[in-house]
Scaffold this motif. Structure first.
Motif, PDB file in Angstrom:
ATOM      1  N   SER A 280      43.401  39.462  35.539  1.00 10.14           N
ATOM      2  CA  SER A 280      43.257  39.846  36.939  1.00 10.14           C
ATOM      3  C   SER A 280      44.516  39.330  37.631  1.00 10.14           C
ATOM      4  N   SER A 281      45.180  40.196  38.357  1.00  8.28           N
ATOM      5  CA  SER A 281      46.440  39.811  38.987  1.00  8.28           C
ATOM      6  C   SER A 281      46.494  40.312  40.422  1.00  8.28           C
ATOM      7  N   GLN A 282      47.406  39.743  41.157  1.00 13.68           N
ATOM      8  CA  GLN A 282      47.581  40.102  42.556  1.00 13.68           C
ATOM      9  C   GLN A 282      49.037  40.507  42.783  1.00 13.68           C
ATOM     10  N   LYS A 283      49.240  41.771  43.080  1.00 12.08           N
ATOM     11  CA  LYS A 283      50.583  42.274  43.360  1.00 12.08           C
ATOM     12  C   LYS A 283      50.817  42.154  44.866  1.00 12.08           C
ATOM     13  N   ARG A 288      47.780  44.717  46.656  1.00 15.35           N
ATOM     14  CA  ARG A 288      46.629  45.137  45.864  1.00 15.35           C
ATOM     15  C   ARG A 288      46.346  44.152  44.728  1.00 15.35           C
ATOM     16  N   CYS A 289      45.102  44.141  44.277  1.00 12.70           N
ATOM     17  CA  CYS A 289      44.660  43.316  43.159  1.00 12.70           C
ATOM     18  C   CYS A 289      44.281  44.233  42.005  1.00 12.70           C
ATOM     19  N   GLU A 314      43.228  45.852  48.933  1.00  7.63           N
ATOM     20  CA  GLU A 314      42.536  45.067  49.955  1.00  7.63           C
ATOM     21  C   GLU A 314      43.101  43.659  50.076  1.00  7.63           C
ATOM     22  N   GLY A 315      44.319  43.445  49.561  1.00 14.58           N
ATOM     23  CA  GLY A 315      44.899  42.115  49.627  1.00 14.58           C
ATOM     24  C   GLY A 315      44.022  41.100  48.919  1.00 14.58           C
ATOM     25  N   ASN A 316      43.834  39.928  49.520  1.00 15.08           N
ATOM     26  CA  ASN A 316      43.016  38.869  48.918  1.00 15.08           C
ATOM     27  C   ASN A 316      41.560  39.274  48.734  1.00 15.08           C
ATOM     28  N   MET A 336      35.676  39.455  44.899  1.00 18.76           N
ATOM     29  CA  MET A 336      35.618  38.774  46.189  1.00 18.76           C
ATOM     30  C   MET A 336      34.560  39.386  47.111  1.00 18.76           C
ATOM     31  N   VAL A 337      34.450  40.708  47.110  1.00 18.30           N
ATOM     32  CA  VAL A 337      33.559  41.368  48.074  1.00 18.30           C
ATOM     33  C   VAL A 337      32.480  42.243  47.435  1.00 18.30           C
TER      34      VAL A 337
END
Length: 358
Positions: A280-283, A288-289, A314-316, A336-337
């Motif tokens: 799982s990564s966050q660009k 985006r994740c 959705e960012g973070n 997260m959501v």
């Protein structure tokens, strides 16, 4: 004669005082080791729900019976393939971060603020700093080859041998065993997260850096002369390579050199049965994740084949946690959501409320 009588009375008083002192310290020691029992009617311990967790979901595992266990900010859930059961609603209102099934089939839950819970299927035992745990924020739980249970959290890590705790302090770019019962007035920005034991019996800890413990001393690993930052995930693959994920991206260590696969923030790493590496990564630059799969056959290439399974702009809020390959080959992960989600190879279903196909 009177003098001898007084002397004997004083002796008895001293002996009695020593016995009281011994009883006091023995009692305190037993309390520190045993933990606080929480008894609940085993027949009503769980609450069946029509949905999985609705809040941040941090960890997902599968037990030996095939049940899926989920640690979330709104309790611990168990999924039996048909329905969800909230296991901890009558036990604690804490946010849960981690879950482990030990070799005996018992469950361990790590919370933020309420320490760790041991669940034998009938009752709970709560372990906190009063019992010897280093900190009541428990972000990860791990069982080593000897059956010791490790807890990672704010300030360092704790090892529980079934009787007592041994603590290890995180101090900047160093870790050391606490042999004096230290208190830590100022916690580190990043506590210990992932803990694993490698095939050679060494222990790896992820925190603001990466540490390996050989049973005597800690080694702090660096890359290009710099310590790793905010390490969120560590695994050992089937070939014995160590994978690291965090603020510096995704790295593989073969025992002598580090290889970087991406510089995007990596929160979780998982190896499936085929040897593929899931992340799982966050660009951050793209907002985006991503849930990605690195193809096992191309891992030795300079540019391995990477498939994006899911991407959320959705960012973070789109962050992904706790990847698991279930017995049927499906991939489960926390979000997260959206609570907990499942990928069957074609579609993604989330179980926050109504099943949402993606």
């Amino acid at each position: 004669m009177k003098f001898l009588l007084i002397k004997e009375i004083m002796k008895c008083a001293q002996v009695y005082a020593l016995l009281l002192m011994f009883a006091f310290f023995t009692s305190c020691g037993q309390n520190r080791k045993e933990g606080k029992k929480i008894m609940i009617n085993s027949e009503t311990i769980g609450v069946i729900t029509a949905h999985g967790p609705k809040r941040i979901t941090r960890n997902v595992i599968q037990d030996r019976k095939g049940n899926i266990w989920i640690a979330a900010f709104d309790d611990i859930f168990r999924y039996d393939g048909k329905s969800f059961t909230n296991i901890t609603s009558k036990v604690s209102s804490a946010r849960f971060f981690s879950v482990l099934e030990d070799r005996k089939g018992n469950l361990w839950f790590g919370s933020i603020g309420a320490g760790a819970y041991y669940y034998d299927g009938k009752s709970f035992t709560n372990f906190t700093t009063r019992e010897g745990l280093l900190d009541n924020a428990v972000g990860s739980i791990y069982e080593d080859k000897k059956g010791n249970i490790w807890f990672g959290g704010s300030g360092g890590a704790s090892r529980y041998d079934g009787k007592s705790f041994r603590n290890y302090i995180l101090d900047g770019n160093a870790m050391y065993e606490d042999k004096n019962g230290e208190t830590i007035p100022k916690r580190q920005l990043y506590g210990v997260g992932p803990i694993i034991e490698d095939k050679n019996g060494g222990f790896w800890f992820g925190a603001g850096g990466v540490f390996r413990y050989d049973g005597k001393s800690f080694t702090n690993f660096t890359h290009n002369g710099k310590p790793f930052k905010n390490v969120r995930s560590i695994i050992e693959d089937k070939k014995g390579n160590i994978w690291l994920g965090g603020a510096d991206g995704l790295w593989r260590y073969n025992g002598s050199t580090f290889t970087n696969f991406t510089q995007d923030f990596v929160g979780h790493i998982y190896e499936d049965r085929k040897g593929n590496i899931w992340t799982s990564s966050q660009k951050a630059n793209e907002g985006r994740c991503v849930l990605s799969r690195y193809d096992e056959k191309s891992l030795t290439d300079k540019k391995p084949t990477v498939t994006e399974i899911m991407s959320k702009h959705e960012g973070n809020k789109g962050m992904i946690f706790g990847i698991l390959e279930a017995n049927d080959g499906s991939i489960w992960f926390g979000t997260m959501v959206d609570g907990v989600c499942r990928y069957d190879g074609k579609t993604i279903a989330c179980f926050k409320g109504k099943q949402d196909q993606k």
